[in-house]
Write a protein that holds these residues in place. Structure first.
Motif, mmCIF file in Angstrom:
data_model
loop_
_atom_site.group_PDB
_atom_site.id
_atom_site.type_symbol
_atom_site.label_atom_id
_atom_site.label_comp_id
_atom_site.label_asym_id
_atom_site.label_seq_id
_atom_site.Cartn_x
_atom_site.Cartn_y
_atom_site.Cartn_z
ATOM 1 N N LYS A 120 0.825 -1.208 0.000
ATOM 2 C CA LYS A 120 0.000 0.000 0.000
ATOM 3 C C LYS A 120 0.859 1.258 0.000
ATOM 4 O O LYS A 120 0.488 2.266 -0.595
ATOM 5 N N ASP A 121 2.011 1.194 0.687
ATOM 6 C CA ASP A 121 2.898 2.353 0.716
ATOM 7 C C ASP A 121 3.476 2.664 -0.662
ATOM 8 O O ASP A 121 3.983 3.763 -0.891
ATOM 9 N N LEU A 122 3.401 1.691 -1.564
ATOM 10 C CA LEU A 122 3.891 1.885 -2.927
ATOM 11 C C LEU A 122 2.755 2.094 -3.925
ATOM 12 O O LEU A 122 2.970 2.132 -5.135
ATOM 13 N N GLY A 123 1.527 2.182 -3.405
ATOM 14 C CA GLY A 123 0.382 2.349 -4.283
ATOM 15 C C GLY A 123 -0.002 1.095 -5.029
ATOM 16 O O GLY A 123 -0.692 1.156 -6.051
ATOM 17 N N LEU A 124 0.422 -0.058 -4.507
ATOM 18 C CA LEU A 124 0.118 -1.342 -5.147
ATOM 19 C C LEU A 124 -1.028 -2.039 -4.430
ATOM 20 O O LEU A 124 -1.107 -2.019 -3.199
ATOM 21 N N HIS A 125 -1.880 -2.682 -5.214
ATOM 22 C CA HIS A 125 -2.965 -3.486 -4.646
ATOM 23 C C HIS A 125 -2.544 -4.955 -4.679
ATOM 24 O O HIS A 125 -2.475 -5.570 -5.738
ATOM 25 N N VAL A 126 -2.218 -5.487 -3.518
ATOM 26 C CA VAL A 126 -1.837 -6.898 -3.395
ATOM 27 C C VAL A 126 -2.832 -7.551 -2.439
ATOM 28 O O VAL A 126 -2.686 -7.463 -1.213
ATOM 29 N N PRO A 127 -3.883 -8.194 -2.970
ATOM 30 C CA PRO A 127 -4.970 -8.703 -2.135
ATOM 31 C C PRO A 127 -4.630 -10.008 -1.409
ATOM 32 O O PRO A 127 -5.144 -11.082 -1.730
ATOM 33 N N VAL A 128 -3.755 -9.886 -0.438
ATOM 34 C CA VAL A 128 -3.385 -11.042 0.386
ATOM 35 C C VAL A 128 -3.895 -10.801 1.792
ATOM 36 O O VAL A 128 -3.724 -9.705 2.339
ATOM 37 N N GLN A 129 -4.549 -11.798 2.353
ATOM 38 C CA GLN A 129 -5.007 -11.639 3.718
ATOM 39 C C GLN A 129 -4.474 -12.765 4.596
ATOM 40 O O GLN A 129 -4.171 -13.856 4.102
ATOM 41 N N PRO A 130 -4.353 -12.507 5.904
ATOM 42 C CA PRO A 130 -3.807 -13.515 6.811
ATOM 43 C C PRO A 130 -4.843 -14.590 7.126
ATOM 44 O O PRO A 130 -5.955 -14.290 7.554
ATOM 45 N N ALA A 131 -4.485 -15.823 6.888
ATOM 46 C CA ALA A 131 -5.332 -16.964 7.242
ATOM 47 C C ALA A 131 -4.667 -17.665 8.425
ATOM 48 O O ALA A 131 -3.656 -18.335 8.263
ATOM 49 N N SER A 191 -0.199 -19.958 17.055
ATOM 50 C CA SER A 191 -0.946 -19.561 15.863
ATOM 51 C C SER A 191 -0.054 -18.718 14.972
ATOM 52 O O SER A 191 0.837 -18.000 15.453
ATOM 53 N N GLY A 192 -0.274 -18.823 13.666
ATOM 54 C CA GLY A 192 0.516 -18.064 12.706
ATOM 55 C C GLY A 192 -0.329 -17.710 11.501
ATOM 56 O O GLY A 192 -1.411 -18.277 11.295
ATOM 57 N N PHE A 193 0.166 -16.775 10.705
ATOM 58 C CA PHE A 193 -0.611 -16.245 9.593
ATOM 59 C C PHE A 193 -0.071 -16.715 8.249
ATOM 60 O O PHE A 193 1.085 -16.489 7.910
ATOM 61 N N ARG A 194 -0.945 -17.358 7.480
ATOM 62 C CA ARG A 194 -0.594 -17.780 6.125
ATOM 63 C C ARG A 194 -1.052 -16.694 5.146
ATOM 64 O O ARG A 194 -2.152 -16.161 5.288
ATOM 65 N N PRO A 195 -0.253 -16.380 4.128
ATOM 66 C CA PRO A 195 -0.652 -15.360 3.154
ATOM 67 C C PRO A 195 -1.511 -15.971 2.052
ATOM 68 O O PRO A 195 -1.018 -16.666 1.171
ATOM 69 N N CYS A 196 -2.806 -15.704 2.094
ATOM 70 C CA CYS A 196 -3.733 -16.316 1.139
ATOM 71 C C CYS A 196 -4.259 -15.284 0.142
ATOM 72 O O CYS A 196 -4.623 -14.170 0.514
ATOM 73 N N SER A 197 -4.313 -15.692 -1.113
ATOM 74 C CA SER A 197 -4.853 -14.843 -2.179
ATOM 75 C C SER A 197 -6.299 -15.250 -2.454
ATOM 76 O O SER A 197 -6.733 -16.335 -2.069
ATOM 77 N N PRO A 198 -7.078 -14.412 -3.148
ATOM 78 C CA PRO A 198 -8.483 -14.733 -3.399
ATOM 79 C C PRO A 198 -8.698 -16.013 -4.198
ATOM 80 O O PRO A 198 -9.683 -16.722 -3.987
ATOM 81 N N ASP A 199 -7.803 -16.320 -5.149
ATOM 82 C CA ASP A 199 -8.004 -17.500 -5.990
ATOM 83 C C ASP A 199 -7.093 -18.672 -5.621
ATOM 84 O O ASP A 199 -7.088 -19.694 -6.308
ATOM 85 N N GLY A 200 -6.312 -18.524 -4.562
ATOM 86 C CA GLY A 200 -5.460 -19.624 -4.119
ATOM 87 C C GLY A 200 -4.124 -19.722 -4.813
ATOM 88 O O GLY A 200 -3.300 -20.569 -4.443
ATOM 89 N N LEU A 201 -3.887 -18.888 -5.830
ATOM 90 C CA LEU A 201 -2.607 -18.898 -6.533
ATOM 91 C C LEU A 201 -1.703 -17.797 -5.969
ATOM 92 O O LEU A 201 -2.189 -16.754 -5.540
ATOM 93 N N PRO A 202 -0.397 -18.021 -5.982
ATOM 94 C CA PRO A 202 0.517 -16.970 -5.524
ATOM 95 C C PRO A 202 0.459 -15.740 -6.424
ATOM 96 O O PRO A 202 -0.058 -15.787 -7.541
ATOM 97 N N LEU A 203 0.996 -14.645 -5.909
ATOM 98 C CA LEU A 203 1.190 -13.442 -6.706
ATOM 99 C C LEU A 203 2.691 -13.264 -6.870
ATOM 100 O O LEU A 203 3.403 -12.958 -5.910
ATOM 101 N N VAL A 204 3.173 -13.487 -8.083
ATOM 102 C CA VAL A 204 4.603 -13.414 -8.367
ATOM 103 C C VAL A 204 4.792 -12.634 -9.655
ATOM 104 O O VAL A 204 4.255 -13.008 -10.699
ATOM 105 N N GLY A 205 5.550 -11.555 -9.571
ATOM 106 C CA GLY A 205 5.811 -10.800 -10.787
ATOM 107 C C GLY A 205 6.279 -9.390 -10.499
ATOM 108 O O GLY A 205 6.348 -8.947 -9.352
ATOM 109 N N ARG A 206 6.589 -8.687 -11.577
ATOM 110 C CA ARG A 206 7.037 -7.310 -11.492
ATOM 111 C C ARG A 206 5.866 -6.380 -11.178
ATOM 112 O O ARG A 206 4.727 -6.616 -11.589
ATOM 113 N N SER A 207 6.166 -5.316 -10.458
ATOM 114 C CA SER A 207 5.163 -4.305 -10.171
ATOM 115 C C SER A 207 4.776 -3.584 -11.459
ATOM 116 O O SER A 207 5.650 -3.203 -12.246
#
Length: 216
Positions: A62-73, A152-168
């Motif tokens: 968010k500090d970079l103006g990027l939308h990365v929809p990962v939430q803690p599971a 307890s710990g937090f897993r980084p989960c995306s909406p569709d279950g696939l990772p987010l990997v790539g250039r901004s």
């Protein structure tokens, strides 16, 4: 834990600087590039930035103006004294979504998934099913008689279950690698390879289109 300590030692031997407990507070930018990272101990300059902060990646992005929809599971684990006999190999009880991990002199059971934000508190109702399943599959274990370590710990989960990997899509020198859910350690080697290939100007070993950041 042993693997990570050995990995850190190996990286340090190869000249990598690891800054422990140095929380990131923001970024310095110029001309569409991130020129540095501001931390609680000062500023770090960098030619390339990789955001790989697990469930916390979205907050940093968010500090970079990027939308990365990962939430803690949030997941739970119970670690108890080793019974006799005890499993010697890690197992996944797929029908129950429960993992069993032998540790030196201890045995760990883990599972569940709670979407409750970054709440680190332990909910006994979430730990109870793991306790019951551990006893069902290993009757010699009585977690009622001993007080197992509950974590307890937090897993980084995306909406569709696939990772987010790539250039901004907004920055020339920022790469994101997150959203691996429950498979972080398993997917770490290929993710590291893909990131290294991108940073060195090579072609990724697999098609990154399904993992692109702007797919949501």
């Amino acid at each position: 834990d042993l693997f990570l300590h050995k990995l850190a030692a190996t990286l340090r031997e190869r000249g990598v600087s690891i800054h422990d407990s140095e929380a990131v507070q923001g970024f310095a930018m110029a001309g569409g590039r991130v020129t540095g990272v501001r931390t609680i101990r000062g500023a770090l300059q960098a030619d390339e930035i990789v955001l790989a902060a697990g469930a916390w990646t979205g907050r940093l992005a968010k500090d970079l103006g990027l939308h990365v929809p990962v939430q803690p599971a949030k997941g739970y684990s119970l670690t108890c004294d080793v019974p006799s006999p005890a499993p010697r190999l890690p197992m996944i009880l797929s029908e129950e979504k429960l993992t069993v991990t032998p540790l030196p002199s201890r045995l760990r059971f883990a599972g569940t998934l709670a979407l409750s934000g970054f709440d680190p508190s332990i909910d006994p109702r979430r730990a109870a099913p793991i306790r019951a399943l551990a006893h069902r599959y290993h009757p010699e274990i009585s977690l009622e008689e001993q007080a197992p370590d509950v974590w307890s710990g937090f897993r980084p989960c995306s909406p569709d279950g696939l990772p987010l990997v790539g250039r901004s899509p907004r920055h020339a020198n920022v790469t994101v690698a997150t959203g691996h859910g429950m498979m972080g350690l398993t997917m770490a080697p290929i993710t590291g390879l893909l990131v290294a290939q991108m940073l060195s100007g090579g072609s990724p070993a697999v098609d990154l289109v399904p993992l692109r950041l702007d797919r949501f």
